[in-house]
Design an enzyme around this catalytic site. Structure first.
Site, mmCIF file in Angstrom:
data_model
loop_
_atom_site.group_PDB
_atom_site.id
_atom_site.type_symbol
_atom_site.label_atom_id
_atom_site.label_comp_id
_atom_site.label_asym_id
_atom_site.label_seq_id
_atom_site.Cartn_x
_atom_site.Cartn_y
_atom_site.Cartn_z
ATOM 1 N N VAL A 11 -20.918 8.935 -6.790
ATOM 2 C CA VAL A 11 -20.684 8.854 -5.345
ATOM 3 C C VAL A 11 -21.959 9.202 -4.578
ATOM 4 C CG1 VAL A 11 -19.404 9.933 -3.441
ATOM 5 C CG2 VAL A 11 -18.208 9.246 -5.519
ATOM 6 N N ASP A 30 -30.673 17.105 -6.224
ATOM 7 C CA ASP A 30 -29.999 17.370 -7.496
ATOM 8 C C ASP A 30 -30.804 18.437 -8.226
ATOM 9 O OD1 ASP A 30 -27.869 15.264 -9.190
ATOM 10 O OD2 ASP A 30 -28.759 16.993 -10.199
ATOM 11 N N THR A 120 -14.271 14.270 -4.201
ATOM 12 C CA THR A 120 -12.812 14.345 -4.070
ATOM 13 C C THR A 120 -12.390 15.789 -4.276
ATOM 14 O OG1 THR A 120 -12.604 12.127 -4.893
ATOM 15 C CG2 THR A 120 -10.630 13.500 -5.020
ATOM 16 N N GLU A 150 -14.391 9.207 -0.032
ATOM 17 C CA GLU A 150 -15.012 7.949 -0.421
ATOM 18 C C GLU A 150 -14.013 7.153 -1.253
ATOM 19 O OE1 GLU A 150 -17.833 6.619 0.603
ATOM 20 O OE2 GLU A 150 -16.886 5.015 -0.521
ATOM 21 N N PHE A 151 -13.911 5.858 -0.973
ATOM 22 C CA PHE A 151 -12.910 5.045 -1.676
ATOM 23 C C PHE A 151 -13.546 3.995 -2.584
ATOM 24 C CE2 PHE A 151 -11.101 6.536 2.350
ATOM 25 C CZ PHE A 151 -10.040 7.288 1.863
ATOM 26 N N ARG A 153 -15.014 1.875 -5.683
ATOM 27 C CA ARG A 153 -14.629 1.700 -7.088
ATOM 28 C C ARG A 153 -15.874 1.457 -7.911
ATOM 29 N NH1 ARG A 153 -11.540 -3.545 -6.124
ATOM 30 N NH2 ARG A 153 -13.244 -3.572 -4.627
ATOM 31 N N CYS A 279 -11.512 8.978 -12.235
ATOM 32 C CA CYS A 279 -10.844 9.362 -10.986
ATOM 33 C C CYS A 279 -9.322 9.494 -11.119
ATOM 34 C CB CYS A 279 -11.178 8.362 -9.896
ATOM 35 S SG CYS A 279 -12.949 8.244 -9.634
ATOM 36 N N ARG A 346 -15.533 6.983 -19.435
ATOM 37 C CA ARG A 346 -14.751 8.215 -19.263
ATOM 38 C C ARG A 346 -13.258 7.883 -19.179
ATOM 39 N NH1 ARG A 346 -17.848 10.860 -14.338
ATOM 40 N NH2 ARG A 346 -18.281 8.667 -13.919
#
Ligand code: UGA
Length: 471
Positions: A11, A30, A120, A150-151, A153, A279, A346
């Site tokens: 994200v 980061d 999330t 955030e949506f 994919r 997710c 994952r």
């Protein structure tokens, strides 16, 4: 606007690159030095369409990479927290990374800042972030905490970000909401879409996207409820597919029949081997935990998860019913990623199925266009990796289709037939029309539709194979 994005995972990296494309000055922070060095050198750590272009466009100019959170907060008006929230053993979201970022922010505050949750997170996280920042000596009116779920994919992350169905901003006052509205103004005013170098528009884009402003708690819930609803839709159609198999109906026809009701819609109604990824499985558990803590037993979510798990076992039973015993059988596998268009494995149902087949003594030859390197790290070394679908099928007792990659929907069927020891295809993603497969000489099993063999051509023809449109 000057923006800091903390966390360069899926994200964070996509959001940082897209904010830069909207014209903002972005610092991506980061603490993983290796990752930072790779990003600075121009490497792209994830397989994501348009991301290499955006990173190339903005790297070193409007998008810089740093490990200095303090300096990034000092120069930024908005700080987006996009660090990981992995599940704990109890299924809650582990918020320790979020807390650690929140703790580090106050010492760098030199004016009003908006701290934005992009990861999330469960409801109440914004309240906790606020408390932690106050505990670390920030003045109450020097910052606000907002939620901006955030949506996107995986596989279509950049286009999902730049052409969203909606932008949700959870903010508890006007000042904070207006800063986030300014961040997204190039999208909500439509100015981004006028640009010649804008990332190409996908089908079904809503232009300009609506900006939905809510309370922070509502925004936090919107994210969990959206993912839970989508997972529920998938489990619902998987359950319907099981009924179809029992009564001899065709789930693709049922999908067409119910999906054309505009109240239901055709998307996320593809039956298969169950949802996976980083997710849905995690967010469903976290949402259930949030509900439980607030005094509500969200049993519907238990059932969604149970059906999802069962779907994999049903597929395994299908493989057994096609091959009888599994020990020593050679099985070709197409697809290891948790879905098409990504190299992410994952919680991939394909990987879980391969592990079960190995346990039952199968020999596996697998092919995936993008996920092989990751799969090699987790799968037993006995798994052979093929360089194309036909090599995976070569000499196999059966071929399994486990991921909905575009290229698996357009195989050269005669070539495939010639490669297989027995022409048996077990399709966990319904990529082919059973009648067409039988006519080409295959014994073909799929999900929610009757199995067919060349001898028992099904009566019904023209049943749609699944169209891959990124659901
Ligand atoms: C999901 C949501 O779709 C995003 O809106 C959200 O932002 C994201 O989670 C997140 O929370 O970060 P993603 O996990 O990338 O996105 O992938 P999806 O396209 O949703 O697919 C999830 C799984 O469901 C895959 O295993 C896929 O194969 C499966 N699926 C999807 C089905 O089995 N049937 C369908 O009809 C659709």
């Amino acid at each position: 606007m000057r923006i800091a994005v903390v966390g360069s995972g899926y994200v964070g990296l996509v959001a940082g690159a897209c904010f830069a494309d909207l014209g903002h000055q972005v610092i991506l922070v980061d603490n993983d030095q290796e990752k930072l060095a790779a990003l600075k050198e121009g490497k792209v750590p994830i397989h994501e369409k348009f991301l290499p272009e955006l990173l190339n466009r903005h790297r070193g100019h409007s998008l810089t990479f740093s490990d200095d959170l303090h300096a990034a907060v000092e120069v930024s008006a908005a700080i987006f927290i996009a660090v990981g929230t992995p599940p704990t053993e109890q299924g809650q979201a582990d918020l320790s990374y979020v807390e650690s970022v929140a703790r580090s922010i106050p010492s760098a505050m030199n004016g009003y800042k908006v701290i934005v949750e992009k990861s999330t997170v469960p409801v109440y996280t914004s309240e906790w972030i606020r408390k932690i920042i106050l505990r670390n000596a920030a003045a109450p009116d020097s910052f606000d905490v907002a939620s901006n779920p955030e949506f996107l994919r995986e596989g279509t992350a950049v286009t999902d970000f730049l052409y969203p169905d909606r932008i949700v901003v959870g903010a508890d006052n006007e000042r904070c909401a207006s800063i986030l509205a300014a961040v997204y103004a190039p999208l909500t005013t439509g100015s981004y879409y006028q640009r010649e170098d804008a990332i190409p528009q996908p089908d079904r884009a809503q232009i300009p996207p609506p900006l939905i402003i809510t309370s922070t708690k509502s925004a936090e819930l919107i994210k969990h409820a959206s993912n839970a609803f989508l997972a529920m839709k998938i489990s619902f159609i998987n359950a319907v597919a099981s009924v179809c198999e029992s009564v001899g109906a065709n789930v693709q026809q049922v999908c067409q029949g119910i999906g054309t009701d505009s109240r239901i819609g055709p998307r996320f109604l593809n039956p298969g081997i169950g949802y996976g990824g980083s997710c849905f499985p995690k967010d469903l558990m976290a949402f259930r935990a949030v509900a439980r803590e607030s005094g509500y037993e969200f049993r519907l979510l238990d059932e969604v998860m149970r059906i999802n798990e069962d779907q994999r076992h049903r597929f395994l039973r299908k493989v057994r019913s096609a091959l009888w015993t599994l020990r020593g059988k050679r099985v070709g596998v197409l697809g290891l990623a948790f879905k098409g268009g990504t190299d992410d494995i994952r919680e991939s149902p394909a990987i879980l199925l391969v592990e079960s087949l190995l346990q039952e003594g199968c020999q596996i030859a697998a092919y995936d266009p993008a996920a092989q390197a990751h799969a090699r790290e987790v799968l037993n070394p006995s798994v052979k990796f093929a360089s194309d679908p036909y090599e995976a099928a070569s000499g196999a007792d059966a071929l399994l289709i486990l991921t909905e990659w575009d290229e698996f929907a357009s195989l050269d069927l005669d070539r495939l037939h010639a490669q297989l020891k027995y022409p048996i295809v077990i399709d966990g993603r319904n990529l082919y029309d059973p009648a067409a497969m039988a006519a080409r000489g295959f014994t073909y099993y799929s999900v929610g539709r009757a199995a067919v063999t060349p001898e028992t051509l099904p009566l019904e023809t023209g049943t749609p194979a699944r169209k891959i449109t990124n659901s």
